[in-house]
Write an enzyme that holds these catalytic residues in place. Structure first.
Site, PDB file in Angstrom:
ATOM      1  N   HIS A 227      -2.360   7.185  74.300  1.00  0.00           N
ATOM      2  CA  HIS A 227      -1.556   8.034  73.417  1.00  0.00           C
ATOM      3  C   HIS A 227      -0.772   7.226  72.382  1.00  0.00           C
ATOM      4  O   HIS A 227      -0.312   6.117  72.634  1.00  0.00           O
ATOM      5  CB  HIS A 227      -0.615   8.948  74.208  1.00  0.00           C
ATOM      6  CG  HIS A 227       0.313   8.249  75.144  1.00  0.00           C
ATOM      7  ND1 HIS A 227       1.012   8.911  76.117  1.00  0.00           N
ATOM      8  CD2 HIS A 227       0.668   6.951  75.280  1.00  0.00           C
ATOM      9  CE1 HIS A 227       1.756   8.056  76.792  1.00  0.00           C
ATOM     10  NE2 HIS A 227       1.554   6.860  76.300  1.00  0.00           N
ATOM     11  N   ASN A 228      -0.674   7.797  71.190  1.00  0.00           N
ATOM     12  CA  ASN A 228       0.081   7.230  70.067  1.00  0.00           C
ATOM     13  C   ASN A 228      -0.485   5.916  69.539  1.00  0.00           C
ATOM     14  O   ASN A 228       0.194   5.177  68.820  1.00  0.00           O
ATOM     15  CB  ASN A 228       1.555   7.040  70.435  1.00  0.00           C
ATOM     16  CG  ASN A 228       2.295   8.355  70.572  1.00  0.00           C
ATOM     17  OD1 ASN A 228       2.384   8.904  71.676  1.00  0.00           O
ATOM     18  ND2 ASN A 228       2.799   8.877  69.471  1.00  0.00           N
TER      19      ASN A 228
END
Length: 316
Positions: A227-228
């Site tokens: 994620h991210n």
């Protein structure tokens, strides 16, 4: 949602109230966003955030912009995790009919959520699922059995091969007091133009904000993107690479097979990570790295040669 409702849910007292329509990172936050601060690495982002409210410890109040509302707690990460539950996506099984632009084609055996948009001349093959509010650009090919979760955006002239999953939850939990509290992943994935993604890749949605694959990046099979993460333009990611959350690759980065990164680090433009290299800290661009932990590849080779000579000379 009123900030007072969120604060009451968290058991935090506030003096002012505003409308909150999103939870975002300090860097991406806007006046109607709630954010949080829990790591001094992001102190500069705290100083310049545009967030309407921030969850943080009292000792960091002096760095908060004067117009930003403070939610004071000793556990900002845990409180933000709790707040995400108020904004979490609620799955449904309602089937939708995609909006097809001129020349777009979809298999009768593909499935769609609500408000799906598919651009000109794009193709979605059998067994694929596109969730609510997914957008596909023009001249993109989605091969069989691809899953694209709600809210993700795919650009023009992209190719996504079979078995790939885009937008599943990032691995986010607050582990404390013998429990693992979920940090709901309320961001999305954005894939820019001319990206190709191989089979059986998993690209996690952002906890807050976006996981981004920038234009002309090419991903092999069996890759995990946490994620991210941010993958720079025309980067090459070879099979079985694993990127931990919030890894940022510059433009033109090459990662060899089975190489990997720890989280929250940056690799500069045109760096090359040799196969099975393990990146544990941020690295400058324009160099070749190898080994674990990843170091300049010439130094790594010399180190291996010295070790081998020592082994041969020893009686082991």
């Amino acid at each position: 949602m009123k900030l007072s409702k969120i604060a009451n849910f968290l058991g935090i007292k506030i003096n002012n109230d505003i409308d909150i329509d999103s939870l975002l990172t300090l860097k991406e936050a806007m006046p109607n966003s709630l954010s949080f601060f829990h790591n001094e690495k992001y102190l500069d982002e705290l100083k310049h955030t545009k967030a309407g409210a921030v969850i943080l410890e009292e000792k960091y109040l002096e760095f908060l912009p004067k117009d930003t509302i403070a939610l004071i707690t000793n556990e900002p990460y845990k409180m933000m995790a709790k707040a995400t539950s108020l904004f979490a996506y609620k799955p449904n099984v309602t089937k939708g009919i995609p909006l097809l632009e001129k020349g777009a084609k979809v298999s009768e055996n593909a499935n769609f959520g609500q408000n799906v948009k598919i651009g000109k001349n794009s193709i979605v093959m059998a067994g694929s699922y596109l969730g609510d509010n997914v957008e596909i650009g023009e001249n993109t090919i989605i091969y069989p059995n691809v899953t694209i979760y709600h809210g993700c955006k795919i650009g023009n002239r992209c190719t996504i091969h079979s078995g790939t999953v885009i937008g599943s939850d990032g691995f986010g939990f607050v582990s404390k007091d013998n429990s693992n509290e979920k940090f709901y992943q309320i961001g999305n994935v954005v894939i820019e133009d001319d990206v190709e993604i191989g089979s059986n890749c998993t690209i996690d949605r952002a906890a807050l904000g976006k996981t981004i694959i920038k234009s002309n990046a090419k991903l092999d099979n069996l890759i995990q993107i946490g994620h991210n993460c941010e993958i720079g333009q025309y980067s090459i990611i070879v099979s079985q690479v694993g990127l931990s959350g919030s890894t940022k690759l510059g433009n033109g980065v090459v990662m060899g097979g089975q190489s990997a990164t720890a989280g929250h680090l940056e690799i500069g433009d045109k760096a090359i990570i040799a196969a099975r290299g393990g990146v544990t800290k941020s690295l400058e661009g324009g160099k070749i790295y190898g080994g674990f932990p990843a170091i300049d590849i010439n130094l790594w080779r010399k180190t291996q040669a010295v070790i081998m000579r020592l082994v041969k000379k020893s009686k082991i």
